[in-house]
Scaffold this active site. Structure first.
Site, PDB file in Angstrom:
ATOM      1  N   LYS A  84       0.835  -1.197   0.000  1.00 46.45           N
ATOM      2  CA  LYS A  84       0.000   0.000   0.000  1.00 46.45           C
ATOM      3  C   LYS A  84       0.871   1.248   0.000  1.00 46.45           C
ATOM      4  CE  LYS A  84      -3.783   2.470   2.212  1.00 46.45           C
ATOM      5  NZ  LYS A  84      -4.766   2.506   3.316  1.00 46.45           N
ATOM      6  N   CYS A 189      -3.814 -11.072   3.346  1.00 47.20           N
ATOM      7  CA  CYS A 189      -2.921 -10.013   3.795  1.00 47.20           C
ATOM      8  C   CYS A 189      -2.614 -10.188   5.277  1.00 47.20           C
ATOM      9  CB  CYS A 189      -3.557  -8.651   3.540  1.00 47.20           C
ATOM     10  SG  CYS A 189      -2.636  -7.265   4.254  1.00 47.20           S
ATOM     11  N   ASP A 196      -5.576 -12.728  -1.078  1.00 42.10           N
ATOM     12  CA  ASP A 196      -4.575 -12.627  -2.139  1.00 42.10           C
ATOM     13  C   ASP A 196      -4.636 -13.907  -2.952  1.00 42.10           C
ATOM     14  OD1 ASP A 196      -3.517 -10.136  -1.281  1.00 42.10           O
ATOM     15  OD2 ASP A 196      -2.333 -11.146   0.252  1.00 42.10           O
ATOM     16  N   HIS A 228       2.964 -11.821   0.253  1.00 48.29           N
ATOM     17  CA  HIS A 228       3.289 -12.692  -0.878  1.00 48.29           C
ATOM     18  C   HIS A 228       4.703 -13.252  -0.774  1.00 48.29           C
ATOM     19  CE1 HIS A 228      -0.234 -10.723  -2.187  1.00 48.29           C
ATOM     20  NE2 HIS A 228       0.155 -10.198  -3.328  1.00 48.29           N
TER      21      HIS A 228
END
Length: 282
Positions: A84, A189, A196, A228
């Protein structure tokens, strides 16, 4: 030390539209790596391949410009950049004037390199940045990950948090080399719990990995909260320690959020990075 909870994730954010490198929020890799048994130099190579689909700035006459950006962050960097904050940083270019695209590329490269190496004495490598201008957009291909599809297997799945005990390999038989793919990778997340979605490719040489167990293991990430990059490193380490292949590479391509996709590669041996080619879901 920056923590995920202190980031802008899950919080209302003002969108700054004038260049502001301080928006980038680095988070040290070491903490999550310690959880998976990596202390010190990791047993893998690789990089995080980012694609930025929402990049714009003003030329010297105030006319908006747009581009796609491919950003390569080596996995040996001290930090990741929280996604973000990366989006907010790129948005800060929106009403900022730059001489040309090269000036934008150089600025992104310098800022992201500083963030991912922050806290290190002598950074060994900088970040790679490539901008694609609109006249090259139609050359951007869509291609699925190559390999044998694990999702063809008709099996029961009951575990939805990482279960490395599901992994096994056949001992005492001739070694194999295989490339296996699944589109069923899902995690959440680390901070917000938002989903995700990803596809993962596992390339290995060694004792044959049980495919049903591997697919169940990948599905077991479904309710797991982790970034990730951290998920891919966890997958790599679990396969590396449980199945003991001679060579291993784990590559995931996640669907974009906030105009960004993140595609981590971790490999046991040095190799050329794959082309940053998006899949249909990206």
């Amino acid at each position: 030390m920056n923590t995920p909870e202190q980031s802008q994730l899950g919080k209302a954010s003002a969108y700054v539209d004038q260049y502001e490198p301080g928006l980038l929020y680095p988070i040290a890799r070491a903490g999550k790596r310690a959880e998976i048994g990596v202390d010190g130099a990791p047993p893998f190579f690789g990089a995080d391949l980012w694609t930025a689909f929402e990049l714009s700035w003003l030329n010297p006459r105030g006319k908006p410009q747009v581009a796609l950006a491919h950003i390569t962050v080596p996995c040996e960097t001290r930090n990741i950049v929280e996604s973000k904050s990366f989006k907010l940083y790129l948005n800060s270019f929106n009403n900022t004037r730059f001489d040309d695209a090269e000036a934008v590329r150089a600025r992104i490269r310098a800022d992201v390199s500083e963030a991912v190496w922050r806290g290190s004495d002598t950074p060994p490598a900088s970040v790679g940045v490539k901008l694609l201008l609109p006249d090259l957009f139609d050359r951007e291909p869509v291609h699925e990950l190559d390999g044998l599809l694990l999702d063809r297997l008709d099996l029961e799945c009951t575990q939805y948090t990482p279960a490395p005990e599901l992994l096994s390999a056949t001992e005492g038989e001739a070694p194999v080399s295989e490339v296996l793919v699944s589109h069923l990778l899902k995690s959440n997340c680390l901070v917000t719990g938002q989903p995700d979605w990803g596809s993962v490719q596992i390339r290995y040489s060694g004792a044959q990995i049980d495919q049903a167990g591997l697919l169940r293991y990948l599905v077991s990430f479904r309710n797991h909260n982790e970034f990730h990059e951290q998920c891919v490193e966890r997958i790599f380490m679990d396969i590396w320690t449980r199945c003991r292949p001679v060579k291993l590479a784990v590559y995931a391509r996640y669907t974009r959020r906030g105009g960004l996709d993140i595609n981590p590669l971790r490999t046991s041996h040095p190799q050329a990075l794959p082309a940053n080619v998006r899949t249909a879901r990206q």
